[in-house]
Design an enzyme around this catalytic site. Sequence first.
Site, PDB file in Angstrom:
ATOM      1  N   SER A 215       1.205  -1.057   0.076  1.00 13.16           N
ATOM      2  CA  SER A 215       0.063   0.113  -0.026  1.00 13.16           C
ATOM      3  C   SER A 215       0.975   1.749   0.133  1.00 13.16           C
ATOM      4  O   SER A 215       1.759   1.543  -1.196  1.00 13.16           O
ATOM      5  CB  SER A 215      -0.965  -0.065   0.965  1.00 13.16           C
ATOM      6  OG  SER A 215      -2.095   0.877   0.733  1.00 13.16           O
ATOM      7  N   HIS A 358      -7.689  -5.890   1.010  1.00 12.75           N
ATOM      8  CA  HIS A 358      -5.918  -4.915   1.345  1.00 12.75           C
ATOM      9  C   HIS A 358      -5.773  -5.343   2.299  1.00 12.75           C
ATOM     10  O   HIS A 358      -6.364  -5.102   3.320  1.00 12.75           O
ATOM     11  CB  HIS A 358      -6.862  -3.505   1.701  1.00 12.75           C
ATOM     12  CG  HIS A 358      -5.956  -2.039   1.473  1.00 12.75           C
ATOM     13  ND1 HIS A 358      -5.247  -2.583   0.487  1.00 12.75           N
ATOM     14  CD2 HIS A 358      -4.949  -1.792   2.489  1.00 12.75           C
ATOM     15  CE1 HIS A 358      -4.794  -1.326   0.328  1.00 12.75           C
ATOM     16  NE2 HIS A 358      -4.521  -0.989   1.429  1.00 12.75           N
TER      17      HIS A 358
HETATM   18  C1  GTR Z   1      -5.333   4.645   2.123  1.00 13.41           C
HETATM   19  C2  GTR Z   1      -4.545   5.417   0.783  1.00 13.41           C
HETATM   20  C3  GTR Z   1      -4.055   4.575   0.263  1.00 13.41           C
HETATM   21  C4  GTR Z   1      -2.941   3.485   0.570  1.00 13.41           C
HETATM   22  C5  GTR Z   1      -3.776   2.313   2.438  1.00 13.41           C
HETATM   23  C6  GTR Z   1      -2.648   2.056   3.025  1.00 13.41           C
HETATM   24  O1  GTR Z   1      -6.016   4.993   2.919  1.00 13.41           O
HETATM   25  O2  GTR Z   1      -6.215   5.904   0.724  1.00 13.41           O
HETATM   26  O3  GTR Z   1      -3.473   5.379  -0.795  1.00 13.41           O
HETATM   27  O4  GTR Z   1      -1.644   3.662   1.026  1.00 13.41           O
HETATM   28  O5  GTR Z   1      -3.940   4.009   3.162  1.00 13.41           O
HETATM   29  O6  GTR Z   1      -1.385   2.695   3.219  1.00 13.41           O
HETATM   30  O7  GTR Z   1      -2.703   1.499   3.151  1.00 13.41           O
END
Ligand code: GTR
Length: 381
Positions: A215, A358
């Site tokens: 991420s 995620h």
């Molecule tokens: C979120 C962000 C993403 C991603 C994520 C993370 O809030 O919108 O771009 O980077 O965090 O790092 O888990």
Amino acid sequence: MAQIPANYDESKVPDLILPDPFVSLKGNPILTVEDWENIRRPEILRLFEENVYGQIPKDFDDISFSDVTKSQNPYPSIAILKEIDIKVSRGGKTHTMRLNVFIPKNGKGPFPVFLLINYQPPYADGKLVEEGFWAVKELVEKGYATASFHVETVAPDDKNRFSKGVIERLYPEQLGQKDGMRALGAWGWGAMRAMDYFEKESLIDANRAVLVGHSRSGKAALWASANDPRWAVTIPNESGCGGAALSKRKFGETVQVINTAFPHWFNDNFKDFNGKEELLPVDQHMLVSLIAPRAVYFSSAREDRWADPKGEYLSIKLGSRVFPLIYGKKVGFPLDFEELKGPVIQPFAGYHIREGEHDLTLEDWKSYMDFAELNLGKKEK
Ligand code: GTR
């Protein structure tokens, strides 16, 4: 971001008009390794530096490493744990970052290594490892060393405090520059200093080093590897907007949304593209081309639509054309996104999408090890 609804409708994705990696700013076709490496690659690197991520300054006066191991080793039977303080000085000031390293006890090394850039909150019980997110046991059992640093040790992940680490201490002049280093660049800088350590550590084979980020730290891993050719393999997981995903698709998270929520990640110029992705002189597939001819692997999760899995796949599919077109290597992604089944593991470029949300999981790590095994060659047993 309630006021800016995210688009998840493929029929509303704009027609993709992407900058061509193989035409120079002067409009000349780029066909040879020589023109690529002398003309086009530096142009693309500078475009990202200027418009997206900011610089990663390469200079410092001194670097030293000390072993300060205090934590309890969760894997004493299979690995040695080393906690290393990396002390860097520039202009009379110093900054110290902490790196945690596990080295296999079995075999004689030097061992290929996986570095994970971590940003997860510290564990309440002080433990170093959340199995799954950082698959230390599986990596070590396969004969890899593995290391990780937390982003806070380089630049805090906070819009008000991000400069209170390496940026203010060692590179304060960057703050006044619109293309200056910000948090993602600083985390990439941290990965480079970890690599400096690997080069000095006799038990680690720095020529066979894999850089992994998830991420936000996947975005940093991509930018670090574009700047530092010492990484043999680069793996951003679910890195989404400003990482692996094509910005111009405006699917899920957009440039405006990310710049509003995380103004400290990218440089000041990137804000000019809020709501204007079509004006960006680069898109993220061009990061793949900067990493070539080194190996690169993108991974997505089916339910992580915020990160635009299809945009991540298109990015590696299009960006990896650099391997056949410039370097004469056979690499291809013949399948459409919708047709993909299992992981695409091949020399130089790979991809997988797994079911679920995620996250960085053991399933992801298993494919990374398969990709690394293929791309790093034989490892010590
Ligand atoms: C979120 C962000 C993403 C991603 C994520 C993370 O809030 O919108 O771009 O980077 O965090 O790092 O888990």
